[in-house]
Design an enzyme around this catalytic site. Sequence first.
Site, PDB file in Angstrom:
ATOM      1  N   GLY A   1       0.834  -1.205   0.000  1.00  0.00           N
ATOM      2  CA  GLY A   1       0.000   0.000   0.000  1.00  0.00           C
ATOM      3  C   GLY A   1       0.863   1.248   0.000  1.00  0.00           C
ATOM      4  O   GLY A   1       1.120   1.825   1.071  1.00  0.00           O
TER       5      GLY A   1
ATOM      6  N   SER B   1       1.242   3.714  -3.376  1.00  0.00           N
ATOM      7  CA  SER B   1       0.726   4.757  -4.268  1.00  0.00           C
ATOM      8  C   SER B   1      -0.678   5.201  -3.880  1.00  0.00           C
ATOM      9  O   SER B   1      -1.477   4.413  -3.369  1.00  0.00           O
ATOM     10  CB  SER B   1       0.715   4.251  -5.712  1.00  0.00           C
ATOM     11  OG  SER B   1       2.017   3.942  -6.152  1.00  0.00           O
TER      12      SER B   1
ATOM     13  N   GLU C   1      12.704  -4.185  -3.738  1.00  0.00           N
ATOM     14  CA  GLU C   1      11.757  -4.198  -4.850  1.00  0.00           C
ATOM     15  C   GLU C   1      12.417  -3.865  -6.178  1.00  0.00           C
ATOM     16  O   GLU C   1      12.031  -4.395  -7.223  1.00  0.00           O
ATOM     17  CB  GLU C   1      10.618  -3.205  -4.583  1.00  0.00           C
ATOM     18  CG  GLU C   1       9.583  -3.163  -5.702  1.00  0.00           C
ATOM     19  CD  GLU C   1       8.413  -2.245  -5.421  1.00  0.00           C
ATOM     20  OE1 GLU C   1       7.574  -2.086  -6.318  1.00  0.00           O
ATOM     21  OE2 GLU C   1       8.336  -1.691  -4.307  1.00  0.00           O
TER      22      GLU C   1
ATOM     23  N   GLU D   1      10.957   9.147 -13.776  1.00  0.00           N
ATOM     24  CA  GLU D   1      11.285  10.498 -13.332  1.00  0.00           C
ATOM     25  C   GLU D   1      11.730  10.518 -11.867  1.00  0.00           C
ATOM     26  O   GLU D   1      12.697  11.190 -11.502  1.00  0.00           O
ATOM     27  CB  GLU D   1      10.078  11.420 -13.532  1.00  0.00           C
ATOM     28  CG  GLU D   1       9.712  11.691 -14.975  1.00  0.00           C
ATOM     29  CD  GLU D   1       8.981  10.538 -15.645  1.00  0.00           C
ATOM     30  OE1 GLU D   1       8.831  10.555 -16.876  1.00  0.00           O
ATOM     31  OE2 GLU D   1       8.552   9.600 -14.925  1.00  0.00           O
TER      32      GLU D   1
END
Length: 384
Positions: free
Chosen positions: A133, A135, A251, A371
């Site tokens: 959990g 974004s 990750e 980005e």
Amino acid sequence: MALNVHNFPPTIIPPHAEALRQEVKAFIAEHAGHIPPHRRARTWSGFDADFSRAMAARGWVGVTVPREYGGPGLDPFSRFVLVEELLAYGAPVAAHWIGDRQSAPLILHYGTEEQRRFFLPRICRGELFFCIGMSEPNSGSDLASVRTRAERVEGGWRLNGQKIWTTYAHKAHYMIALVRTSGTPQDRHAGLSQFLVDLSLPGVTVRPIALGTGDADFNEVFFDNVLLPEDALVGTEGNGWAQVNAELAFERSGPERLYSSLVLLDLWASLLGENASPEDAARLGRLTARLAPLREMSVAITGLLAAGQSPLTEAALFKDLGTEFEQTIPSEIADAVAAAPDRTPDPELLRTLAYLMQLNHVFSLRGGTREILRGMIAKSLGLR
């Protein structure tokens, strides 16, 4: 500290880890050998609870969890070999993926002894599946701007807010959520904490997001006055930003950032065989030449993790380069197919290619957008 070549020291996978490779190959052939390439192209987004539990029965879920908490206590290199073989073939590992890669190491490092005793053995047995959990709507990869909030109440916490793009929340048992426990989004990194959220609790609503591929792996998750127990907090209140960055190193650094299109590349290469045109042979050579050093980068980061380091910038750089490469593979092969209109393409190649051409834009979104990653890299280089 500026990023330099010494952050990716030449690293060799040790013999004890390489010895696992043939055993993993045999397991995959037995349990997933029947799956066609267009299904295997889902790689680590392929959900199969039975496959994950069969892996757990072999001691291959939560592989770096110590024996005292129900794991086999293997090192990161052994996990690398295991993961590499699973992803190279395209085995359906999504059910246990997040728990193995992120949740278990996070709980092991930051959790209380009670949390370790409860969650880690169940992850390793394939009984509990996790989702992430992070974004939120209108936040993208800017995790510091999260608005979901947990407030202290008698006996625990009250959780309100929303998460989005949460992979397999509709099939997971728990979420580890990054939420705000003090201050406002303008406070950025201050006041963020992580919580273990039981997704069966009253007030939790999960809504799938349909993709153009027909899949519905992603979800919106809503929290409406969800009451969490006191021990749902992971680590220290307000330390969530540091904890989640440690989690993101796991990750972003693994071979999954390279191999999302590898099933397609292998299929195309096997179909070319020894009769490849000079153009196709050159194209295959270029792709292979890009893959080899990127894999070495991932092995080097594994070595850093094995040494107890937290290579955040190295993982961000690798993830940016790796996802760009795996996005390139479907485009290159599509160009190769289009350049030979007089040849009838293999139907399975077309099915696999069509799926990945619809999906490959996602590769550079999950785990942090390009980005955001380049901003991290620039900051490490002293450019911002």
